[in-house]
Design a protein around this motif. Structure first.
Motif, PDB file in Angstrom:
ATOM      1  N   ARG A  42      20.705  58.902  20.068  1.00  0.00           N
ATOM      2  CA  ARG A  42      19.439  58.766  20.807  1.00  0.00           C
ATOM      3  C   ARG A  42      18.791  57.395  20.609  1.00  0.00           C
ATOM      4  O   ARG A  42      17.872  57.047  21.335  1.00  0.00           O
ATOM      5  N   GLY A  43      19.240  56.664  19.589  1.00  0.00           N
ATOM      6  CA  GLY A  43      18.630  55.350  19.354  1.00  0.00           C
ATOM      7  C   GLY A  43      18.700  54.975  17.887  1.00  0.00           C
ATOM      8  O   GLY A  43      19.540  55.485  17.138  1.00  0.00           O
ATOM      9  N   VAL A  44      17.821  54.055  17.500  1.00  0.00           N
ATOM     10  CA  VAL A  44      17.792  53.595  16.113  1.00  0.00           C
ATOM     11  C   VAL A  44      16.347  53.381  15.675  1.00  0.00           C
ATOM     12  O   VAL A  44      15.431  53.356  16.495  1.00  0.00           O
ATOM     13  N   VAL A  45      16.174  53.229  14.365  1.00  0.00           N
ATOM     14  CA  VAL A  45      14.891  52.782  13.826  1.00  0.00           C
ATOM     15  C   VAL A  45      15.131  51.397  13.233  1.00  0.00           C
ATOM     16  O   VAL A  45      16.152  51.175  12.573  1.00  0.00           O
ATOM     17  N   ALA A  46      14.211  50.473  13.495  1.00  0.00           N
ATOM     18  CA  ALA A  46      14.409  49.115  12.987  1.00  0.00           C
ATOM     19  C   ALA A  46      13.107  48.545  12.424  1.00  0.00           C
ATOM     20  O   ALA A  46      12.021  48.807  12.955  1.00  0.00           O
ATOM     21  N   TYR A  47      13.253  47.777  11.371  1.00  0.00           N
ATOM     22  CA  TYR A  47      12.139  47.105  10.709  1.00  0.00           C
ATOM     23  C   TYR A  47      12.140  45.654  11.155  1.00  0.00           C
ATOM     24  O   TYR A  47      13.101  44.920  10.929  1.00  0.00           O
ATOM     25  N   GLU A  48      11.054  45.259  11.840  1.00  0.00           N
ATOM     26  CA  GLU A  48      10.949  43.894  12.363  1.00  0.00           C
ATOM     27  C   GLU A  48      10.359  43.007  11.263  1.00  0.00           C
ATOM     28  O   GLU A  48       9.184  43.148  10.899  1.00  0.00           O
ATOM     29  N   LEU A  49      11.149  42.099  10.751  1.00  0.00           N
ATOM     30  CA  LEU A  49      10.723  41.338   9.569  1.00  0.00           C
ATOM     31  C   LEU A  49       9.464  40.506   9.806  1.00  0.00           C
ATOM     32  O   LEU A  49       8.544  40.527   8.990  1.00  0.00           O
ATOM     33  N   THR A  50       9.407  39.778  10.940  1.00  0.00           N
ATOM     34  CA  THR A  50       8.308  38.824  11.089  1.00  0.00           C
ATOM     35  C   THR A  50       6.944  39.487  11.303  1.00  0.00           C
ATOM     36  O   THR A  50       5.919  38.877  11.031  1.00  0.00           O
ATOM     37  N   THR A  51       6.937  40.723  11.811  1.00  0.00           N
ATOM     38  CA  THR A  51       5.640  41.388  12.000  1.00  0.00           C
ATOM     39  C   THR A  51       5.413  42.502  10.985  1.00  0.00           C
ATOM     40  O   THR A  51       4.290  42.970  10.816  1.00  0.00           O
ATOM     41  N   GLY A  52       6.479  42.957  10.343  1.00  0.00           N
ATOM     42  CA  GLY A  52       6.355  44.059   9.390  1.00  0.00           C
ATOM     43  C   GLY A  52       6.296  45.435  10.035  1.00  0.00           C
ATOM     44  O   GLY A  52       6.065  46.442   9.364  1.00  0.00           O
ATOM     45  N   LYS A  53       6.515  45.498  11.340  1.00  0.00           N
ATOM     46  CA  LYS A  53       6.428  46.807  12.035  1.00  0.00           C
ATOM     47  C   LYS A  53       7.755  47.570  11.965  1.00  0.00           C
ATOM     48  O   LYS A  53       8.826  46.972  11.950  1.00  0.00           O
ATOM     49  N   ILE A  54       7.630  48.902  11.972  1.00  0.00           N
ATOM     50  CA  ILE A  54       8.827  49.745  12.029  1.00  0.00           C
ATOM     51  C   ILE A  54       8.875  50.396  13.409  1.00  0.00           C
ATOM     52  O   ILE A  54       7.970  51.127  13.795  1.00  0.00           O
ATOM     53  N   HIS A  55       9.930  50.063  14.152  1.00  0.00           N
ATOM     54  CA  HIS A  55      10.006  50.476  15.555  1.00  0.00           C
ATOM     55  C   HIS A  55      11.001  51.616  15.761  1.00  0.00           C
ATOM     56  O   HIS A  55      12.055  51.642  15.126  1.00  0.00           O
ATOM     57  N   ALA A  56      10.675  52.497  16.699  1.00  0.00           N
ATOM     58  CA  ALA A  56      11.664  53.435  17.226  1.00  0.00           C
ATOM     59  C   ALA A  56      12.243  52.796  18.474  1.00  0.00           C
ATOM     60  O   ALA A  56      11.508  52.239  19.289  1.00  0.00           O
ATOM     61  N   ILE A  57      13.560  52.810  18.596  1.00  0.00           N
ATOM     62  CA  ILE A  57      14.211  52.196  19.748  1.00  0.00           C
ATOM     63  C   ILE A  57      15.125  53.232  20.402  1.00  0.00           C
ATOM     64  O   ILE A  57      16.003  53.795  19.744  1.00  0.00           O
TER      65      ILE A  57
END
Lengths: 558, 314
Positions: A163-178
């Motif tokens: 269904r997708g992935v979860v990713a941690y965006e380093l430069t903003t510190g946000k954790i995204h659902a993709i």
């Protein structure tokens, strides 16, 4: 929520090759924890194999690959691999790779280990680096969307489909659902579980750990390749191209000891055999000055040849050991290098266990490399099967509906990260990592035996318990490399557990897996793949069929 | 040995501006600066933030300023950099800091992407000629140029970028040149012409301080590449505007401006020779050096015989 039809995790040679293909027809995005040109494909030095000389034949390449893998590779898949190789080389050349040339303008080829023809195309000793540059250029040209410095931490699977992935965006510190219809894993190897390794710090086996946790089995994990020539004390790769160009291996007594172990191929035996031979010399007291090292001697090649064909090796020796390899022999030791096992997929990179999951490159297990990969075959693997995975993933998503995204799984992942962030006292990440690396290098190395592997399993399980209360010292979310290190360590610990258990279970010696308590290859019982699934009480093991088509397993002699 | 090292720290979530912190740490023989950073992170402060990956000088992640010079910390021994008891580690210059030693490279990547850094193939595949033949000599000419690993060191230490961010910069120009001279590239010299023509004088702003080439961890000949691009552009009639205009003026009046009687009077008083507008000598020089051919070849074709311009004293 960020949504793409095809999400590719990892931007090394396999990931970018898949992306170039997929982006032609499908909405595609690449997520990578390091910028694409920082990927460890760039560490490959020696070359890429293909039967492009009119006197050579892909069938010989096919046989060499199968024999090199000690007959564990699936022969039908190795056939696809070697038959398609020349076209991939031509394509790379047309894209602008600066291959080394012969005087008539053809792509130059050098001999490489375990092969019966000068089949390894190269660009001095920076082949992987120059391929990586070119692939990145093509990614720009095809306007592929790349999310750089996004760390994918979880693969989301529900009811057997991706269904997708979860990713941690380093430069903003946000954790995204993709959200995605298909995910292609191209996350590379996992050498960082070893103290002595050629692998980059980024090689932490994230993809295989995520796939395993999400319900995919892993195949043939016990087969770990040790490259014979790592720079002594550092483990940094010194290319097989050194021996391809005519370099010698010498023990502490100045003897070309490979003459004893591989009378025909000598230094150009396959990597498993050469690494075992080096360790035998060291264990029997013929190392260099009592150290765990032997010499790689290039002196007789002369300055001109070294500077033309092996300039990077020359710089590495100067910068890391303070020696001039034109005048001095290079102290080397076997170094953990490549993982033959991984996420099982077919010749189109598709998982048969999870719908919408694809894998390419080192994270995958097709299996073409069997129990031991030949030098020059991994770069080729990324191009042949990266392209195929890209085509197949793009085809898979056509006309397919985007399935529901289980938000609960995203919440759980955020909670896992929060727990790590909130803990203020507990175990030090660096200490755990060091202990893990020592365990693997000491107990799950070139020579293995039951009691050592048993001890390794216990030690790794103890480390896993300790890791439950490890402490992330950095409490800020922007560019938190301490947090990334903690997540990577969990992946390494899982991978190490499976490798040690798999090695304990396989009671034979085959390719890179050598048991001093089971010296012989045992085709009756072990001519099969091992598959490990995540069970509720730990790993569950099954066997898989090996596909034999053209070549009957025979004793390997070099 | 035990060493003291000073690291510039900056946490965007808590700090207003960067500050320096000293660390005392044991340094065994053969320790690289990257090993040292890892030891501090593992043993003293897990929040110390830096980029790194391959640790074998090929991925380009770990360029930082050490004692004021940008280097790859993975391939530099502490002992070589520890001078008079000092080792100062700072993020790269000319970039915005994200955190500690990590900088925002978007500015750099934008420059790289702008030069269309990929081969515009001249040939397509056909069965008779599946790939391009190329001599080892051509490979040699491309090899060093293609070695750039995009670490950013040349932008960090660039004196031109420090004062004018319009400068396209060494890595991007080197990449452009690498393709411009690749016989497989369809654009070839057009790449130089486009860059020469681009707004912001992107390729002419280099001040030739040579930091880029001298500090390049890969030994890429950036100065040679940038000179090469300028030559390609100039020989195609797209020289820098100032250069072309100067040659034009010198051809016409042997001086960059009109010299009046009063000025020559002043010169004589100060014991300086008079300036003349006799341009026969100047034209000979411009022809001999090839400058006129490069900048304004039209002047040579059917150019009128030298005449005495107005205001001249000869």
């Amino acid at each position: 929520m960020i949504t793409h039809d095809v999400v590719i995790v990892g931007a090394g040679l396999a990931g970018m090759r898949a992306a170039i293909e997929s982006a032609k027809v499908a909405d595609t995005a690449v997520f990578t924890k390091v910028h694409p040109v920082r990927s460890h494909s760039g560490g490959a030095q020696g070359g890429i194999n293909a039967a492009i000389n009119p006197k050579d034949s892909w069938k010989d390449h096919w046989f060499d690959t199968v024999k090199g893998g000690d007959f564990l590779g699936d022969q039908d898949k190795a056939q696809v691999f070697t038959e398609e190789a020349p076209e991939r080389i031509y394509e790379l050349e047309r894209w602008g790779v600066v291959f080394s040339r012969t005087s008539d303008g053809s792509i130059a080829q050098r001999p490489f280990g375990g092969m019966n023809f000068h089949r390894c195309c190269y660009a001095s000793d920076k082949t992987g680096f120059l391929l990586l540059q070119t692939l990145y250029e093509q990614v720009l040209r095809h306007r592929v969307r790349v999310y750089e410095e996004w760390v994918v931490t979880k693969l989301i699977v529900e009811e057997g489909s991706v269904r997708g992935v979860v990713a941690y965006e380093l430069t903003t510190g946000k954790i995204h659902a993709i959200r995605a219809k298909a995910v292609v894993l191209a996350t590379g190897g996992t050498g960082r579980m070893y103290r002595v390794t050629s692998n980059a710090h980024a090689c932490t086996g994230d993809g295989r750990a995520m796939a395993y946790r999400a319900g995919s089995p892993l195949e043939d994990v016990e087969f770990v390749q040790f490259h014979p020539t790592g720079l002594y004390g550092h483990g940094i790769l010194v290319t097989e191209g050194c021996r391809g160009e005519g370099g010698f291996l010498l023990n502490g007594e100045g003897e070309r000891f490979m003459m004893t172990y591989a009378p025909t191929k000598i230094e150009l035996g396959p990597r498993d055999l050469v690494s075992r031979s080096i360790w035998t010399e060291i264990r029997e007291g013929r190392g260099v000055r009592g150290e765990q090292a032997v010499y790689l001697d290039l002196r007789h090649l002369g300055k001109e040849r070294i500077m033309d064909r092996l300039p990077q090796v020359h710089s590495l020796c100067r910068d890391y050991l303070g020696i001039d390899c034109i005048k001095d022999p290079i102290p080397i030791q076997p170094t953990a290098h490549y993982f033959m096992g991984g996420v099982p997929v077919d010749v189109w990179g598709a998982s048969t266990y999870l719908q919408g999951l694809f894998a390419a490159g080192e994270v995958s297990c097709i299996s073409i490399h069997g129990a031991n990969r030949l030098g020059g075959n991994s770069l080729l693997d990324t191009q042949v099967f990266g392209r195929r995975a890209g085509i197949a993933a793009a085809r898979f998503v056509q006309g397919r509906e985007l399935l529901g995204f289980p938000n609960g799984q995203y919440d759980q992942e955020v909670a896992r990260i929060q727990t790590l962030m909130e803990r203020t006292t507990g175990t030090n990440i660096g200490e755990l990592r060091t202990e893990l690396q020592r365990t693997l290098t000491d107990l799950v190395g070139v020579f293995r035996n039951g009691p050592d592997l048993q001890r390794a399993v216990l030690a790794i399980e103890a480390l896993q318990r300790k890791a439950q209360d490890m402490v992330v010292m950095d409490k800020s979310m922007i560019f938190n490399t301490d947090l990334v290190g903690a997540l990577e360590l969990q992946n390494l610990l899982l991978g190490a557990e499976l490798i040690a258990k798999g090695a304990l279970r396989r009671t034979e010696s085959r390719g890179a897996h050598f048991r001093t308590d089971f010296l012989k290859r045992d085709d009756d019982n072990w001519l099969r793949h091992s598959l490990v699934f995540a069970g509720s009480d730990g790993p569950l093991w099954k066997d898989g069929e090996v596909t034999l088509t053209e070549f009957k397993p025979s004793e390997r002699k070099y | 040995m035990e060493a003291t090292c000073t690291i510039q720290r900056f946490n965007p979530e808590t700090d207003e501006r960067p500050h320096y912190v000293d660390y005392r740490i044991d340094v065994p023989d053969g320790t690289t600066i990257l090993d040292l950073l890892h030891a501090i992170k593992d043993q003293q402060d897990g929040s110390l933030t830096f980029r790194r990956s391959c640790r074998s000088a090929i991925c380009g992640s770990c360029a930082m300023k050490v004692n004021g010079v940008t280097i790859m910390v993975c391939k530099t021994q502490v002992q070589d950099a520890y001078i008079k008891g000092k080792l100062v580690i700072e993020p790269m210059g000319n970039f915005t800091i994200i955190k500690d030693l990590v900088v925002d490279l978007r500015f750099f990547w934008d420059k790289i992407h702008a030069v269309r850094p990929y081969l515009a193939e001249r040939y397509s595949a056909d069965a008779a000629k599946p790939y391009n033949r190329m001599t080892p000599e051509v490979v040699d000419s491309l090899k060093s140029l293609a070695d750039c690993m995009f670490c950013g060191a040349c932008y960090s230490d660039c004196e031109a970028i420090r004062v004018n961010r319009n400068f396209t910069g060494p890595a991007a120009l080197t990449k452009a040149y690498r393709f411009a001279i690749d016989p497989r590239d369809r654009m070839g010299t057009d790449r130089a012409i486009e860059l020469a023509d681009s707004e912001g004088d992107g390729m002419w702003l280099c001040v030739i301080c040579q930091n880029c080439q001298d500090h390049c961890p890969q030994g890429v000949r950036t100065i040679e590449a940038m000179d090469g691009l300028k030559n390609l552009a100039t020989m195609s009639g797209q020289g820098a505007q100032g250069f072309t205009a100067a040659v034009d003026l010198l051809w016409k009046q042997a001086n960059l401006y009109e010299v009046g009687e009063f000025e020559n009077k002043m010169r004589t008083k100060r014991g300086l020779p008079e300036r003349t507008h006799n341009n026969a000598d100047m034209r000979r020089i411009l022809k001999l050096t090839g400058l006129v051919q490069a900048a304004k070849p039209a002047l040579l074709e059917g150019a009128p015989a030298p005449t005495t311009p107005k205001g001249g004293d000869s």
